[in-house]
Scaffold this motif. Structure first.
Motif, PDB file in Angstrom:
ATOM      1  N   ILE A  89       0.840  -1.205   0.000  1.00 39.25           N
ATOM      2  CA  ILE A  89       0.000   0.000   0.000  1.00 39.25           C
ATOM      3  C   ILE A  89       0.873   1.253   0.000  1.00 39.25           C
ATOM      4  O   ILE A  89       0.625   2.213  -0.740  1.00 39.25           O
ATOM      5  CB  ILE A  89      -0.944  -0.011   1.218  1.00 39.25           C
ATOM      6  N   ASP A  90       1.920   1.260   0.825  1.00 40.02           N
ATOM      7  CA  ASP A  90       2.826   2.406   0.885  1.00 40.02           C
ATOM      8  C   ASP A  90       3.537   2.625  -0.446  1.00 40.02           C
ATOM      9  O   ASP A  90       3.734   3.767  -0.880  1.00 40.02           O
ATOM     10  CB  ASP A  90       3.859   2.203   1.998  1.00 40.02           C
ATOM     11  N   ARG A 136       1.188   4.337  -2.815  1.00 37.19           N
ATOM     12  CA  ARG A 136       1.053   5.765  -2.489  1.00 37.19           C
ATOM     13  C   ARG A 136       2.293   6.535  -2.954  1.00 37.19           C
ATOM     14  O   ARG A 136       2.187   7.651  -3.484  1.00 37.19           O
ATOM     15  CB  ARG A 136       0.843   5.954  -0.990  1.00 37.19           C
ATOM     16  N   GLY A 172       2.118   7.126  -6.648  1.00 33.93           N
ATOM     17  CA  GLY A 172       0.982   7.897  -7.129  1.00 33.93           C
ATOM     18  C   GLY A 172       1.232   9.391  -7.092  1.00 33.93           C
ATOM     19  O   GLY A 172       2.321   9.877  -6.784  1.00 33.93           O
ATOM     20  N   ASP A 192      -2.495  12.389  -3.017  1.00 37.98           N
ATOM     21  CA  ASP A 192      -3.018  11.377  -2.110  1.00 37.98           C
ATOM     22  C   ASP A 192      -3.594  10.168  -2.836  1.00 37.98           C
ATOM     23  O   ASP A 192      -4.102   9.250  -2.194  1.00 37.98           O
ATOM     24  CB  ASP A 192      -4.121  11.986  -1.220  1.00 37.98           C
ATOM     25  N   ALA A 193      -3.549  10.159  -4.161  1.00 38.63           N
ATOM     26  CA  ALA A 193      -4.165   9.078  -4.931  1.00 38.63           C
ATOM     27  C   ALA A 193      -3.140   7.977  -5.193  1.00 38.63           C
ATOM     28  O   ALA A 193      -2.171   8.196  -5.932  1.00 38.63           O
ATOM     29  CB  ALA A 193      -4.710   9.602  -6.252  1.00 38.63           C
ATOM     30  N   PRO A 194      -3.314   6.795  -4.614  1.00 37.65           N
ATOM     31  CA  PRO A 194      -2.366   5.712  -4.889  1.00 37.65           C
ATOM     32  C   PRO A 194      -2.396   5.326  -6.357  1.00 37.65           C
ATOM     33  O   PRO A 194      -3.434   5.360  -7.008  1.00 37.65           O
ATOM     34  CB  PRO A 194      -2.886   4.559  -4.012  1.00 37.65           C
ATOM     35  N   GLY A 202      -5.700   1.311  -8.345  1.00 34.17           N
ATOM     36  CA  GLY A 202      -5.983   2.629  -7.789  1.00 34.17           C
ATOM     37  C   GLY A 202      -6.387   3.615  -8.853  1.00 34.17           C
ATOM     38  O   GLY A 202      -6.291   3.342 -10.049  1.00 34.17           O
TER      39      GLY A 202
END
Length: 227
Positions: free
Chosen positions: A125-126, A129, A132, A135-137, A176
């Motif tokens: 997940i990190d 991010r 991206g 704030d949008a992964p 995402g």
């Protein structure tokens, strides 16, 4: 994603129910997600995995179960994303065949990653991010070097080349709404040697490697190696 037959494993049990260290792989994957930053987990089953569905209903009634048609990994994933309202889009990523972009980011996980833990899931997940914009992964395809697979002694059926390295999709990805930096909207590619993401169980030999890593404690960190 837990709708596989497990024919390459010998067919004694469905693939998601194959025990690793005495616990079905699907339980290991769901426990990893339960301890991660994932808000809601959905177990995607198919007509090929009726025993897996029964196990989830009986043993894990708190889980959300989605009955996909069993038309293959990508088709069933798209079905599941539609079922939970993942958003629009229908472009498949070349490296991971994740398919679609989502207004709400989704972490997709194959149940054949028995060494996955919550820390490794959060690391993916990190990485999305970080790849991206704002704030949008980004949509992220996670791959493992084929050399790492060979080092560990596990199967590597599907390989591709990324930046001059032979890599294999890990079976965990992010779908995402963000675009990967420098990727023209395609999924970003995250290459990792983390042992927790490097072991997919497709054959009986993979079961032995996974259980050996667990017994050695080598699956407790990304640095683990097969001895």
């Amino acid at each position: 994603m837990c709708g596989g037959r497990g024919t390459r494993l010998g067919g004694a049990v469905e693939k998601p129910l194959t025990p690793i260290g005495g616990r079905p792989m699907v339980d290991r994957a769901l426990d990893a997600l339960a301890g991660s930053r994932v808000e809601t987990a959905h177990a995607v089953v198919s007509p090929h995995a009726s025993a897996t569905r029964a196990h989830l209903v009986d043993e894990r009634p708190e889980e959300s179960v989605i009955d996909a048609p069993g038309d293959g990994y990508v088709a069933d994933l798209r079905y599941a994303m539609d079922a939970v309202g993942a958003g629009d889009g229908d472009d498949a990523s070349d490296a991971g065949d994740v398919g679609r972009s989502a207004a709400t980011p989704f972490l997709t996980v194959a149940a054949d990653l028995p060494l996955l833990d919550s820390e490794a899931a959060d690391g993916v997940i990190d990485a999305a991010r970080a790849a991206g914009a704002g704030d949008a992964p980004a949509s992220l395809t996670v791959c493992v070097p084929a050399a790492r697979k060979r080092e560990l002694g596990v199967s590597a059926d599907t390989a591709a080349e990324v930046d001059g390295r032979e890599v294999v999709p890990a079976g965990i990805n992010v779908v995402g709404g963000g675009k990967g930096e420098g990727n023209d909207g395609d999924a970003a590619v995250h290459v990792t040697e983390d042992v927790r993401l490097a072991v997919n169980v497709n054959y009986p030999s993979d079961v032995r490697v996974a259980e050996g890593l667990l017994a050695d404690g080598a699956a407790d960190s990304e640095e683990g190696t097969h001895r």
